[in-house]
Each structure stands twice: as structure tokens, then as C-alpha cells.
Design an enzyme around this catalytic site. Structure first.
Site, PDB file in Angstrom:
ATOM      1  N   GLN A 221       0.823  -1.199   0.000  1.00  0.00           N
ATOM      2  CA  GLN A 221       0.000   0.000   0.000  1.00  0.00           C
ATOM      3  C   GLN A 221       0.857   1.248   0.000  1.00  0.00           C
ATOM      4  O   GLN A 221       0.327   2.352  -0.056  1.00  0.00           O
ATOM      5  CB  GLN A 221      -0.903   0.014   1.246  1.00  0.00           C
ATOM      6  CG  GLN A 221      -1.957  -1.077   1.250  1.00  0.00           C
ATOM      7  CD  GLN A 221      -2.693  -1.155   2.574  1.00  0.00           C
ATOM      8  OE1 GLN A 221      -2.632  -2.165   3.262  1.00  0.00           O
ATOM      9  NE2 GLN A 221      -3.406  -0.102   2.942  1.00  0.00           N
TER      10      GLN A 221
ATOM     11  N   PHE B 250      -5.985  -4.011   3.162  1.00  0.00           N
ATOM     12  CA  PHE B 250      -6.728  -3.802   4.409  1.00  0.00           C
ATOM     13  C   PHE B 250      -5.879  -3.204   5.522  1.00  0.00           C
ATOM     14  O   PHE B 250      -6.208  -3.343   6.698  1.00  0.00           O
ATOM     15  CB  PHE B 250      -7.376  -5.116   4.887  1.00  0.00           C
ATOM     16  CG  PHE B 250      -8.063  -5.886   3.795  1.00  0.00           C
ATOM     17  CD1 PHE B 250      -9.180  -5.365   3.158  1.00  0.00           C
ATOM     18  CD2 PHE B 250      -7.561  -7.105   3.358  1.00  0.00           C
ATOM     19  CE1 PHE B 250      -9.807  -6.067   2.133  1.00  0.00           C
ATOM     20  CE2 PHE B 250      -8.183  -7.803   2.328  1.00  0.00           C
ATOM     21  CZ  PHE B 250      -9.302  -7.285   1.711  1.00  0.00           C
TER      22      PHE B 250
ATOM     23  N   GLU C 228       0.476  -1.855   4.628  1.00  0.00           N
ATOM     24  CA  GLU C 228       0.859  -0.449   4.755  1.00  0.00           C
ATOM     25  C   GLU C 228       2.319  -0.349   5.163  1.00  0.00           C
ATOM     26  O   GLU C 228       3.098   0.336   4.538  1.00  0.00           O
ATOM     27  CB  GLU C 228      -0.054   0.260   5.764  1.00  0.00           C
ATOM     28  CG  GLU C 228       0.243   1.761   5.853  1.00  0.00           C
ATOM     29  CD  GLU C 228      -0.810   2.539   6.623  1.00  0.00           C
ATOM     30  OE1 GLU C 228      -1.913   2.032   6.834  1.00  0.00           O
ATOM     31  OE2 GLU C 228      -0.504   3.683   7.027  1.00  0.00           O
TER      32      GLU C 228
ATOM     33  N   ARG D 167      -6.005   7.177  17.146  1.00  0.00           N
ATOM     34  CA  ARG D 167      -7.302   7.178  16.466  1.00  0.00           C
ATOM     35  C   ARG D 167      -8.370   6.510  17.337  1.00  0.00           C
ATOM     36  O   ARG D 167      -9.538   6.890  17.298  1.00  0.00           O
ATOM     37  CB  ARG D 167      -7.215   6.502  15.090  1.00  0.00           C
ATOM     38  CG  ARG D 167      -8.433   6.746  14.211  1.00  0.00           C
ATOM     39  CD  ARG D 167      -8.238   6.287  12.772  1.00  0.00           C
ATOM     40  NE  ARG D 167      -7.739   7.336  11.901  1.00  0.00           N
ATOM     41  CZ  ARG D 167      -8.512   8.154  11.167  1.00  0.00           C
ATOM     42  NH1 ARG D 167      -9.826   8.052  11.209  1.00  0.00           N
ATOM     43  NH2 ARG D 167      -7.987   9.075  10.400  1.00  0.00           N
TER      44      ARG D 167
ATOM     45  N   ARG E 181      -7.838  -1.708   8.486  1.00  0.00           N
ATOM     46  CA  ARG E 181      -9.099  -1.022   8.168  1.00  0.00           C
ATOM     47  C   ARG E 181      -9.821  -0.479   9.418  1.00  0.00           C
ATOM     48  O   ARG E 181     -10.342  -1.260  10.210  1.00  0.00           O
ATOM     49  CB  ARG E 181     -10.007  -1.998   7.434  1.00  0.00           C
ATOM     50  CG  ARG E 181     -11.079  -1.366   6.593  1.00  0.00           C
ATOM     51  CD  ARG E 181     -11.797  -2.448   5.832  1.00  0.00           C
ATOM     52  NE  ARG E 181     -12.622  -1.922   4.753  1.00  0.00           N
ATOM     53  CZ  ARG E 181     -13.226  -2.676   3.846  1.00  0.00           C
ATOM     54  NH1 ARG E 181     -13.078  -3.978   3.878  1.00  0.00           N
ATOM     55  NH2 ARG E 181     -13.956  -2.138   2.894  1.00  0.00           N
TER      56      ARG E 181
ATOM     57  N   THR F  37      -4.360  11.405  10.527  1.00  0.00           N
ATOM     58  CA  THR F  37      -4.235  12.300  11.680  1.00  0.00           C
ATOM     59  C   THR F  37      -2.887  13.023  11.659  1.00  0.00           C
ATOM     60  O   THR F  37      -2.769  14.116  12.181  1.00  0.00           O
ATOM     61  CB  THR F  37      -4.409  11.525  13.005  1.00  0.00           C
ATOM     62  OG1 THR F  37      -3.521  10.408  12.989  1.00  0.00           O
ATOM     63  CG2 THR F  37      -5.834  11.063  13.173  1.00  0.00           C
TER      64      THR F  37
ATOM     65  N   GLU G 162     -12.865   2.665   5.046  1.00  0.00           N
ATOM     66  CA  GLU G 162     -12.898   2.131   6.409  1.00  0.00           C
ATOM     67  C   GLU G 162     -14.242   2.225   7.122  1.00  0.00           C
ATOM     68  O   GLU G 162     -14.628   1.296   7.837  1.00  0.00           O
ATOM     69  CB  GLU G 162     -11.834   2.855   7.258  1.00  0.00           C
ATOM     70  CG  GLU G 162     -10.424   2.592   6.792  1.00  0.00           C
ATOM     71  CD  GLU G 162      -9.431   3.535   7.445  1.00  0.00           C
ATOM     72  OE1 GLU G 162      -8.757   3.109   8.391  1.00  0.00           O
ATOM     73  OE2 GLU G 162      -9.339   4.701   7.007  1.00  0.00           O
TER      74      GLU G 162
END
Lengths: 488, 803
Positions: free
Chosen positions: B244, B275, B279, B357, B389, B489, B759
Site C-alpha cells: 500500500q 486492508f 501499509e 485514532r 481497516r 491524523t 474504512e
């Protein structure tokens, strides 16, 4: 790797042509053959253990003048086992630039996102197309769910794929030229391999027994849905494989007045179809046994001979009082199925013996037979607990009781003490309570990733309670058959 | 009944014969003359690409097995294969590695260990706390100590198990509670407060204390982790990675090889699912393969076996919560103290922003006035947990939703009523606990609409009646909202670039910094670019993500892929279009603003020309036919020290009403019925958005029901394959699975008026969990419901058992 002198090429029909591949080691999987040897990368590996279905391909075999189509997992199927068959992969079904209805429906219904599971779904759909659409049978949502439960998708949530399954029939049809294919299949069905070969697949029972006697060290395989994992996950290499699935006599289900005899080469799909024919209430249980690609490859004989304590067939067969027939060049012997096992994945079979038949008694009048499976996921999961209960109740008294249990001991087991607690007793809640306690006391299950010992014991008893409630006519108490009554 | 009938939005767009005809027409429009132009201009929608349910750009290739994933790329001659050597001890001193037995196996070329790393032996990630290969200590079972390189994959895998690692065991922290007690953290705790929670709790009319445990989740992308590293001339490297974040791979590989970023090119055409699991976690594969390729001077591929993938890579963070909540007679919250123990695993990875988060989303849709949240980022000897996700959002929301359910039960109120009483207000009660004003609140009307369309009230009554008569099976119902903040964020990541190339035949290629993992990003970007240039969609081709095309791109994550990249691509296309408009304006002597691009035509007051002709003319006149585009999200800012500011550009909203049934004898459960109302703004592609909503919901349902990760007492992950780790299958999807869109564009200026959709829908599945707790409550009226997630049959049965 040294190539033995007598290695025979694998021959199969693909895209209407005979493909011949030489020097394939006996442990090589069909998926390796496709991706690495033939550079056909359309078929994917998702898990290497037959649980995700990304590697699904379809095999065709001549059967009674027709072609029988089976979607199977290529990742755990030995390449040699498809010798003499027809093979379709996701790259083979579009014709003259037009996508096959199985493919077009997936496009139309937005059934692919990341696309990695898609080749497997497409091939399962192709199998359904050949087995249902081409025979004029409708594909219902239930059928689609059942036949696609062995294919996992992580993106779509399945709704569009189930829609695609139901939409295929309305698209312009695309047919396999079966006449030409049958002709090719006859030509490719070559002579049995010579005895020195690395991969033996005798065509007759006698040949199989001779080969077993001559090569007791050879790895005996049937559908390979467990042995395949020894290759992919335990990295085993076999010097010689003996495949029993081509022995003609063992590929049959033979009906007799008091029992049916299921040959060891009969797939789980066909074996369960035969069991369901006699006892329709087993349909749901049959559909929850692994996924269709595994049921299409694996055999009931393999499941039984393998003897896993969490294999689902054995509790059922024990409760049904099934016998197994072991054969060798020395003769044969028959015994109740549970006597086959001596411990965790060990059994009484001699080095030259083959499990040849499973004999399942026909239904008796007034018998009630139920089998319950508890797993984290409803479909294509391994039981935490499996309980099969087979009672005959006359005049409200338990006349016969036969109970098989899985997931509660080192082998599949008969609940002998529980049977004793039931037989001769009035069929009442009090008797059931007593039997529930007996059943919980009879086994000491282990705790593992599927469930704790305490849960297994608790539920084992509760399943007997479920059986009792069902016997009292209570409906809607089993989620396996639960239907939401929609408000008008 | 066919479930298809329930899916109104996507169906209409695809099945509508008029839409189909229009699509066909748009693809094959003949050159229009000026007279025809008028009628076209009056019906712009019919010629537009965006807003339509066009199939995924790769759909036809995917269904034919012709879509290429990394492992499908034809291997160059001399390619070797690597397989990882895994730690078999959760925590210990690595005393030595004996490779003799492995090296003796056929086909084995080498064993690559930490000593072979030319650059930094510590991974070049944000936190810089993770060794490339374990050196002196091992920190979890499955940690990679090195790789075996061999001629074939199976030779490498077989040999990797023959490598003998001498490890002296040390005490291991396996449970998050133990790590919390030991103050074992990967990052310092974070505390967010507003008002005075202690005082508010003291004077609260009612108070509840509770604990909750929620398990992690394996991504189970169908395509496992894979990288293929090909040495190029002069110490340059080409890396094919299923990732990703190609830019991060580039950074990590160059860091490990001790070379500049510009010498590493990373390409990713598509992933077989991401998902969040690709990342950062895809980086290790690329780094390991690169180190091997560097040492052996040949191409090296590393494709993890599925079981190894489970053992090596991180998962969704499991959380353990404690809460103390005060509320009034109506169920409205008056004070909350919440502690979250986050199981981060052995290293920080993305745990900081994930835990942040979770803090940001502990309000979900509700106004928390006097609140105190403590977030502990615990270090345990397990895989290093990572993005998945929702990225902490689900773990933040589920606890407040559980609290809402608890409050309702303790007061004997309907849970939906309690939820609605606590919603953010408009003009009052509208500032989050992190000081962001909620400006686009549609929660009340959205819940009201779903309450009606799902017949929530009637069904509650019907279920209560039914349950009273049903001894064994109990049904449950819950309607829960989602409010999910959109933007990274970390403000700096909210930037994107794109390139649009128009070739002299009029065909268009678009490239952007995002990656395609199935979510349809390339399709949406192509739709936006097609409309910007007024050309048919088929004329626009989106190509592989490539660090040599778009540098420094952010991860395709935070649901922001389309918001960022489609806008950047739109700007790039707009630049080309402006060039062409100016050129055509000169030809027709009009203002450039009067030039329109529509249906493959370039229109001026003087007449129409085919786009392809304009392109040829422009090329001949030396007009630039390609451009870059750059976008940065406006309005956002955020103070990392105090966790306050406006971290999100906007919120995506949704709600789900779910009905379940449980078996009180076995703890088994089924999801019976799902109604969803979700806010995607103006959809760029309804079919793709429906796919995200349905897929996200089912994935979230898996997290909370069947997907149980079990580590044994040695720290070995016992559920490391699909045989033991159960993601939802076809039979878990209810026939009644209805999805509707909220009919309003994004109130913020976002591409096409759309909203991010990757998401947020996952968290709609919290309704499944709340419905299960509702069903448990029916079986045990008047008692608190303690249900550990995932709600496996065993956990449900435990919740039903008197304690």
C-alpha cells in the site's frame, strides 16, 4: 533431483489438446505444475491447504458416456492424479474473445475487487455452470452458498458473487464440446504405469492390492486433501506414491438391501450424496463438511483411514454402526469402524492392507438419527465438537442407542457409557439429564484453539438436550435450519 | 427472495437499460457537428463517467486470470527464492545460528543473516525500533532471524526449518494486562481530558463500571505478502512489491542497503487485498529480498507461505478496556473515565497513530462532556500489530457502543433511544473531546431514517414477543451509528500527486501515488480524469504505482485514497485541459472559459472538434499534453502533544440495523438481517461504494464473531491458517442485506462531492456485536452482559452462563 528411468509423463486434456508433461516428481502439486512448470499464473495460491479456494480448477472425467465435472483445490492435489482427465483453469473457459457466463456474470455483478480470489470463484462457478445450468437446474441462493463455501473472499462480502452465481443462466450460453472431449479422454487414458514408477495408480482393486503388497513403503493416497498438506506445509517429499482412486471397483457406491457399500475411492461429495439419499436430514451436515472443492477431491475412505479425532465423518458413521472392510492380497477383514483406531492417528491396518469399503446400514423403521456440528464458522470449519445420535425408541423406551463423538478424545469415539445410560430407559427428560451427565463424564476433551475442554464438555451434553427437545417436536431450536419468519 | 432486489442503488445504475445504452453511446460517439452539440450540452449526465457503476478497471482481466500480481510476473533467468527463518521462542537471547544442515540441502545457495545487511540493521521505519533481522534477542515467535535462499521456493522453505537457532529463553509478556502491570510500553501513555470527569462521576445519578476485551484480527488478504527484487545496473534496484506504500518500501530498502532513495524504484500494479496489512508490513519482505539480492547479485523473490504470513506479520490491535461511566435517568452520559490497554506487540510500528485514532473515536457519535481517556501502548512478545481497516477507530467506537448498550439495559430503556440522546448536537454539544467542532452532523436524521426503513420499533416488539416463547433460540436487534474522521491524523500525509499524459492519438494515461488493492481507486481516478477531459472512460488508462513517477506519495490508507489521488489527478487533467482550452480558444477566437470538453468533443461557441483532433493539432503546435497535479487537504491541523485540533477534514457517517439469533445451548449465532444507511456523499461509482460497504461490514462482522486469534501459553499463535482462523464465508451473509446511500453530497469541497468509504463501513458491524449482547440479555434479563469479542460460540455461551 534424480529422475528415475521409468517416470511416465502426465497426460491430460486442456483447451481441447492433449498436454503431456514429463519428469514430474510424485510430490509435485497440480498448482506447482500449472504456475511453475507451465507458466500459467492465472490460478492463484492463497493458503496452500485447500481452505481458501483461490487455486480452484475444474477436472473432467468420462463417466457413463458423459463428462463429470469437479471443482477441486489444485494446491493440495498431486499433479500425477489428474493423469487421463480433462483440466480447465480460469485461463481456459473464455471462447473466441467472449468471456464465459461464469466470468461475465462476475463482471456484471461487480463480483471482483482485489481479484485474487476471483479465478477460484470463477472456476467454482464454471463447475456449477456445467453441473447445474447446463442441465437446466436453477441455481438458488442456497445452492450458491453451499457450493461456494469453499471459496473465501475478503473484499466483497460475497453478495455480488452469490448474485453472479444466480445470474449465469440468463447470459448467452457457452457449451463444452463433450463429444470431442470424450473422444480425447479415451485417447489419453493410457496404460497403467509400470511398477517401478514413482506414482502408481492401478486401475483395478487386484492391481491396487498387489501394488500395496509390493510397495508397502509407498505413500498411499486417495484424494490427498490431507496428505497434500504434508507436502505444502510439512515439506514432505515422497519417493513413491500409491494412488487408490483409479481402482475401478472402489469408485462405486453399491446398494444392498440392508446396507450401502461405499468404495474407498468415492469422493466425499458422492459418498455424502449417497448417505443423504438414505437419510435426507444429513444434507445440512454434508454441506458443512469442508468446502465443495475438498469434498470433490477427498474421499470418505480417506477421511476414515486418516482417523483424525476431529474428522466429521466418523462420529456419524459410528452412530450409524458402519463397518469398514480392510483388504490385502492375503484376504479381507471387516470390523466396526471405531475398532479401526488404536490411538491418535494410528490404526490396526497392516502395511499391505488397504481400507477398501465402508458399509453403512440402511435406515431402520422408527430410527431417529441426528448429527450436530459445532464450529466457530458455520461452513467449511472443523468441529470443536461433533455429536451423532442414533436412537430407536419403541413405546417411549429407548431400544437401541448409538452415539458417535468427535473432538472429545484422541480418536473418533463411540459413547459407550452414554449408550448404556440410555438403552432400556424411558425416553424422558430425566433419562436425558442422566445421559447428559454420563456423556460429559465419559470423555476428557482437550483445550485448543478451537475450544476449551470445559466448553466441549458442556456443549456435548447440551447437544443431547437439543436432540431431546427436537424429539419433543420443538421447532426452530437449531440455527442450522433456522428461518426468520418475516413479518407480513 | 433474491437479495439483489434489496440493493437498490447499485442495481439501478447498472441494470437500467437507459444507462446501459448511454454508456454504449458514450463509448462510440461519432464526431458531432455544431448542430448536435446543443442537445449533448443539455444532457451532460449521460456522457459523464463519474457517478456510474462502471465495472472495476481490472474486472475483465481478473475473471480471466489475466490480471498480474507480483508472483505472476515472469521470473528473470537466475531468480532465486527466499524463505524466512523464524524464532521459535517468544522472548530470548539469540546465542547462535547453525546453518550447516540447511546449507547441505539441495538447491540451497545461502543463508542471509543480520551480518549481511549493508546499511542500517534497524528498519528505516518511523519509530526505528525494529531490527531487520533479529540479532542478539528474539522478541516473538515468528520473528525473522534471517532468510534461506535457494533455487526454488520449496527448497528454501524446507531448508529454513533446518536452520538451528540457539535461543536462551527469557521471561515473556504475552498478555496485555501483564504488560500494563509491568509498564512495558512501546510508546509512552497518552491522556486526553476534557472537563472534570472525577467530579462529574461523583455527582452522576447513575454509575456503571465495566471491563471489555476485544480481540485482534488477521488481515487475511488473499494474496500473501510478496516482494521480488531485481538488481539493475550501477547499484540500482527494482522492487516489485505488493504494498500500500511503495514510497515506504523505497525508503526502507535504500536504508537497509545504505544507498540513496533515488537508486530504488518500487512498482505495484495491484495487490490481492491490503486492508492495512500492506501499509508497513510489506516492507520487511522487500528489505529481506533486497539484502539477499545484494549479497548474491541476482534477482530474489520472497513470497511468504500463508502460515508464515500469520506468524510473521502484525494484525489488528487487541484492546482491553476499563470504564467508569456516569449518566442521568434518560441515559445521557454525564461523565466518563476510560482506560484502553493497546496490545501493540513487540515494536511500535503504527501503534502510536492507531492508539491515537482509538482515542479520537472513543466518542463515536456521542458528545462526551466530562471525560478522561488514558491510552496505554503496551509492549508484548507477540507480532507487532499494525494498521487494519479502521486503524483504531473500531477499537475506539466499540467500547462507547458497549457502554450505550449497558446504560440502556441498566435503566430498562431502548438502546437506540439512549444512543440518540447522546448524539452530538447542532449548534450545541458539538465539540469533540479533542476540540474539533463537528460541522457536518447528519446523525439524527440518518438514524431516524434508518429506524423507519428498517422497521426498528416494530421489530423490537416482535422480537421481544418471539423471545418470550422461544426457549432455546433468542433473537437480538441493534441499531448503531458510525461517525468516522477522514484524513490522516498526521497532517503531513494529506498530500498527493498525479500525472496525466495525453498521447497524440488522444488516449490518456493517468498515474497517481495511490495503490490499487481492489478498492477501485484506479477506476474512480480514471472516471474523474475522463470527465475532466470530456473523453469516454475507455480512453483513460490507469497504470501501476511507481515511485519513479510520483515521488514521496503517502500510503494508500486512512480511506483517503480517492480524496487525495483523484483530486490530484483531476488537477493534473485540468492543467492539460487548460492548455488545450487556451489553444482552442486561440483558434476560435473566444475566451478559454468558453471552451467545453464533453463526450469526446471540444466545444466552443464556433463549433465542435473531436478531442483526438484537438490533441493532434495541439501537439503540432507544441502545446504540452501532459501535466502533474498536486493536492493537499485544506483546513486540517493537529497538535500532537495535546491531541487537539482539527485532525479531520470531515466525517463519514453511517448506521446499521442488525438482527441476530443465538443458541443458548451451544452459543452459536447467526446474523439474520442487516439494513444499512451509509453516507458516501455523491458517489463516484455506486457499485464500487456498495462493494466497500458490504465488504467492510462483513469484514467487521468477522472481527467480532468468528475471527479469533489464539496464542498458546508459550506465545505461539495457534490460529495461523484458514483451517483454524475463520473469516466469514458465503453462508455467513444474510439474505436480507440492504444497503442505501444517504442522499447528500459531502458538505466539504471534496472530489465530485464524494466521501471516503474504505474504512467507515467496517464499524457498522458493531451493530452485530450489540445485537448479540441484546440477544444474550433476553436470555438473562436484568443482568449485565459481559461478552468478549469475538463472540465465538464459546464466548457467547460463557456470557450466558450464570457467574
Amino acid at each position: 533431483m534424480a529422475v528415475p528411468l521409468f517416470s511416465r509423463p502426465i497426460r491430460f486434456v486442456r483447451r481441447g489438446e492433449v498436454v503431456s508433461v514429463s519428469n514430474v516428481p510424485p510430490s509435485r502439486t497440480l498448482l506447482e505444475l500449472l504456475r511453475e512448470d507451465l507458466a500459467c499464473t492465472g490460478t492463484k495460491e492463497g493458503c496452500g491447504e485447500g481452505d481458501c479456494g483461490a487455486c480452484t480448477v475444474v477436472l473432467g472425467e468420462a463417466s457413463g458416456g458423459r463428462v463429470q465435472y469437479r471443482a477441486i483445490n489444485s494446491c493440495i492435489r498431486l499433479a500425477h492424479s489428474i493423469d487421463g482427465m480433462a483440466l480447465w483453469t480460469v485461463e481456459d473457459i473464455a471462447q473466441e474473445g467472449s468471456l464465459h457466463p461464469a466470468q461475465q456474470a462476475m463482471v456484471n455483478e461487480h463480483g471482483s475487487q482485489c481479484g485474487f480470489c476471483t479465478p477460484g470463484f470463477v472456476m467454482s462457478l464454471f463447475g456449477m455452470y456445467q453441473n447445474h445450468v447446463c442441465k437446466g437446474e436453477p441455481i438458488t441462493r442456497e445452492l450458491a452458498q453451499e457450493e461456494l463455501s469453499g471459496n473465501l473472499c475478503r473484499c466483497t462480502g460475497y453478495r455480488p458473487i452469490l448474485d453472479a452465481a444466480q445470474a449465469m443462466a440468463a447470459l448467452p450460453p457457452m457449451k463444452v464440446d463433450e463429444t470431442a472431449l470424450l473422444h480425447k479422454l479415451r485417447s489419453v487414458r493410457s496404460e497403467p504405469g509400470v511398477s517401478q514408477a514413482e506414482y502408481l495408480a492401478p486401475r483395478t482393486l487386484a492391481g491396487l492390492l498387489q501394488a500395496r503388497a509390493a510397495h508397502p513403503e509407498a505413500q498411499l493416497v486417495a484424494g490427498c486433501t490431507d496428505v497434500g498438506l504434508w507436502v505444502t506445509k510439512m515439506h514432505k517429499e515422497f519417493t513413491q506414491v500409491l494412488d487408490l482412486t483409479q481402482a475401478e471397483e472402489l469408485r462405486r457406491v453399491e446398494p444392498y438391501p440392508h446396507h450401502i457399500a461405499i468404495g474407498a475411492a468415492v469422493t466425499l461429495a458422492d459418498a455424502y450424496a449417497a448417505l443423504v439419499k438414505d437419510r435426507p436430514q444429513l444434507h445440512n451436515f454434508a454441506a458443512r463438511f469442508a468446502g465443495l472443492p475438498v469434498r470433490n477431491s477427498g474421499t470418505l475412505g480417506g477421511n476414515v483411514a486418516n482417523g483424525s479425532p476431529i474428522g466429521d465423518s466418523m462420529p456419524l458413521l459410528i452412530a450409524l454402526n458402519a463397518n469398514v472392510v480392510l483388504m490385502s492380497v492375503r484376504g479381507h477383514r471387516e470390523m466396526p469402524l471405531e475398532r479401526l483406531y488404536t490411538g491418535y492417528r494410528t490404526n490396526v491396518m497392516a502395511a499391505d492392507e488397504v481400507l477398501a469399503w465402508i458399509k453403512v446400514p440402511r435406515p431402520q423403521p422408527r430410527e431417529t438419527m441426528k448429527v450436530y456440528k459445532i464450529s466457530k464458522r458455520y461452513d467449511d470449519d472443523i468441529s470443536a465438537v461433533c455429536l451423532a445420535i442414533h436412537l430407536q425408541i419403541d413405546n417411549n423406551t429407548v431400544v437401541k442407542a448409538s452415539l458417535g463423538a468427535g473432538g472429545v478424545a484422541a480418536t473418533p469415539v463411540r459413547a459407550v457409557k452414554t449408550e448404556a445410560a440410555l438403552v432400556g430407559q424411558p425416553w424422558t427428560q430425566a433419562t436425558v439429564r442422566h445421559a447428559m451427565a454420563a456423556l460429559r463424564a465419559e470423555f476428557s476433551p482437550i483445550s485448543d484453539m478451537r475450544a476449551s475442554a470445559a466448553y466441549r464438555s458442556e456443549v456435548l451434553g447440551n447437544l443431547l438436550q437439543r436432540y431431546w427437545l427436537e424429539s419433543q417436536g420443538l421447532q426452530q431450536i437449531n440455527l442450522a435450519s433456522f428461518r426468520l419468519e418475516e413479518a407480513a | 427472495m433474491n437479495a439483489a432486489k434489496d440493493i437498490s442503488v447499485s442495481r439501478d445504475a447498472v441494470a437500467d437499460p437507459e444507462v446501459r445504452t448511454a454508456n454504449t453511446r458514450a463509448d462510440s460517439l461519432p464526431p458531432a457537428d455544431p448542430a448536435e452539440k446543443q442537445s449533448l450540452a443539455r444532457q451532460p449526465a449521460a456522457t459523464r463517467a463519474a457517478g456510474r457503476s462502471t465495472p472495476h478497471e481490472s474486472a475483465r482481466a481478473q475473471v480471466a486470470g489475466a490480471a498480474t500480481y507480483v508472483d505472476d510476473i515472469p521470473e528473470l533467468r537466475g531468480t532465486l527464492h527466499a524463505a524466512p527463518i523464524l524464532s521459535t521462542v517468544a522472548h530470548g537471547r539469540l546465542l547462535g545460528v547453525d546453518t550447516t544442515a540447511a546449507m547441505a540441502l539441495p538447491g540451497v545457495r545461502d543463508v542471509i543473516l543480520a551480518r549481511d545487511i549493508p546499511g542500517d540493521p534497524v528498519l528505516g521505519n518511523f519509530s526505528h525500533d525494529e531490527p531487520v533481522f533479529a540479532r542478539d534477542t528474539v522478541q516473538h515467535i515468528g520473528q525473522v532471524i534471517g532468510v534461506v535462499v535457494a533455487d526454488t521456493v520449496m527448497q528454501a522453505r524446507r531448508a529454513a526449518r533446518k536452520v538451528v537457532c540457539r535461543i536462551e529463553p527469557l521471561p515473556a509478556l504475552l498478555k496485555v494486562q501483564d504488560a500494563l502491570k509491568a509498564e512495558s510500553y512501546v510508546l509512552p501513555p497518552v491522556f486526553v481530558k476534557r472537563g472534570d470527569a472525577t467530579a462529574a462521576l461523583k455527582k452522576a445519578a447513575h454509575r456503571l463500571h465495566g471491563t471489555l476485551e476485544v480481540g485482534g484480527q488477521e488481515h487475511f488478504y488473499l494474496e500473501g505478502q510478496v516482494a521480488y527484487v531485481v538488481p539493475q545496473e550501477q547499484q540500482q534496484w527494482l522492487v516489485y512489491s505488493s504494498t500500500q506504500h511503495p514510497g515506504e518500501i523505497q525508503h526502507w530498502v535504500s536504508h537497509a542497503l545504505g544507498i540513496a532513495n533515488h537508486a530504488v524504484r518500487v512498482e505495484c500494479r495491484r495487490m490481492g487485498g491490503g486492508f492495512g496489512g500492506k501499509e508497513t508490513q510489506s516492507g520487511q519482505m522487500a528489505v529481506w529480498a533486497a539484502i539477499a539480492a545484494h549479497k548474491l547479485h541476482c534477482p530474489v523473490k520472497l513470497r511468504l507461505d500463508r502460515d508464515d504470513d500469520f506468524m510473521v506479520t502484525g494484525k489488528r490491535h487487541p484492546f482491553a478496556y476499563e470504564y467508569d461511566v456516569g449518566f442521568d435517568d434518560s441515559g445521557r452520559l454525564t461523565g466518563l473515565k476510560l482506560s484502553m490497554a493497546v496490545n501493540c506487540g513487540f515494536s511500535a510500528d503504527l501503534s502510536g497513530p492507531v492508539a491515537d485514532r482509538a482515542v479520537f473515536h472513543a466518542d463515536n457519535a456521542y458528545f462526551l462532556e466530562d471525560v478522561e481517556i488514558a491510552s496505554y501502548r503496551c509492549k508484548t512478545n507477540t507480532q507487532s500489530n499494525t494498521a487494519f481497516r479502521g486503524f483504531g477507530g473500531p477499537q475506539g467506537m466499540i467500547v462507547i457502543e458497549a457502554i450505550m448498550g449497558d446504560i440502556a439495559r441498566s435503566l430498562g430503556l431502548d438502546a437506540l433511544d439512549v444512543r440518540r440522546r447522546n448524539l452530538y448536537g447542532i449548534g450545541e454539544r458539538d465539540v469533540t473531546h479533542y476540540q474539533m467542532k463537528v460541522e457536518d452532523n447528519i446523525l439524527e436524521p440518518l438514524l431516524a431514517k434508518l429506524e423507519q426503513s428498517s422497521h426498528y420499533r416494530q421489530r423490537r416488539e416482535a422480537i421481544a414477543t418471539w423471545n418470550a416463547r422461544s426457549e432455546v433460540i433468542k433473537r437480538g436487534l441493534a441499531l448503531t451509528p458510525v461517525k468516522f474522521g477522514i484524513s490522516f491524523t498526521a497532517t503531513l500525509f494529506n498530500q498527493a500527486g498525479a500525472l496525466v499524459h495525453v498521447y497524440t492519438d488522444g488516449s490518456v494515461q493517468v498515474n497517481h501515488g495511490g495503490t490499487e488493492m481492489g478498492q477501485g481507486l484506479n477506476t474512480k481516478v480514471a472516471q474523474i480524469v475522463a470527465d475532466e477531459l470530456g473523453v469516454p472512460l475507455a480512453q483513460v488508462l490507469a497504470t501501476a504505482s511507481d515511485t519513479s513517477k510520483i515521488p514521496n506519495a503517502s500510503a494508500t490508507a486512512a480511506s483517503a485514497g480517492t480524496d487525495l489521488n483523484a483530486r490530484a489527478a483531476q488537477y493534473a487533467a485540468r492543467n492539460v485541459r487548460d492548455n488545450l482550452a487556451q489553444f482552442v480558444a486561440g483558434l476560435d477566437r473566444c475566451g478559454a472559459g468558453a471552451v467545453q470538453f464533453e463526450a469526446g468533443e471540444v466545444l466552443t461557441p464556433a463549433g465542435a472538434r473531436p478531442f483526438t483532433e484537438v490533441v493532434k493539432l495541439a501537439y503540432a503546435n507544441r502545446i504540452q499534453l501532459w501535466s502533474d497535479g498536486f493536492y493537499r487537504t485544506p483546513k486540517i491541523h493537529y497538535d500532537k502533544a495535546t491531541l487537539t485540533g482539527r485532525p479531520f477534514y470531515y466525517f463519514a457517517y453511517g448506521a446499521a440495523c442488525t438482527e441476530v439469533a443465538i443458541d443458548t445451548l451451544t452459543g452459536e449465532s447467526r446474523v439474520l438481517k442487516v439494513d444499512i444507511l451509509h453516507d458516501v456523499g455523491t458517489s463516484i461509482n455506486p457499485a464500487i461504494d456498495i462493494g466497500q460497504i458490504e465488504g467492510g461490514f462483513i469484514q467487521g462482522m468477522g472481527w467480532l464473531t468468528t475471527e479469533q486469534l489464539v496464542w498458546n501459553d508459550k506465545g505461539l499463535l495457534a490460529t495461523h491458517a484458514p483451517s483454524t482462523y475463520k473469516i466469514p464465508a458465503t453462508g455467513d451473509v444474510p439474505e436480507h442485506f440492504k444497503v442505501d446511500f444517504w442522499p447528500e453530497p459531502n458538505r466539504e469541497d471534496n472530489v465530485f462531492g464524494s466521501k471516503a468509504v474504505g474504512e467507515p463501513p467496517l464499524m457498522l458491524a458493531i451493530s452485530v456485536y450489540e445485537a448479540l449482547r441484546d440477544a444474550v440479555a433476553f436470555a438473562r434479563p436484568g443482568r449485565a452482559v459481559v461478552l468478549e469479542a469475538p463472540a465465538t460460540p464459546e464466548h457467547v455461551l460463557r456470557a450466558l452462563t450464570p457467574s
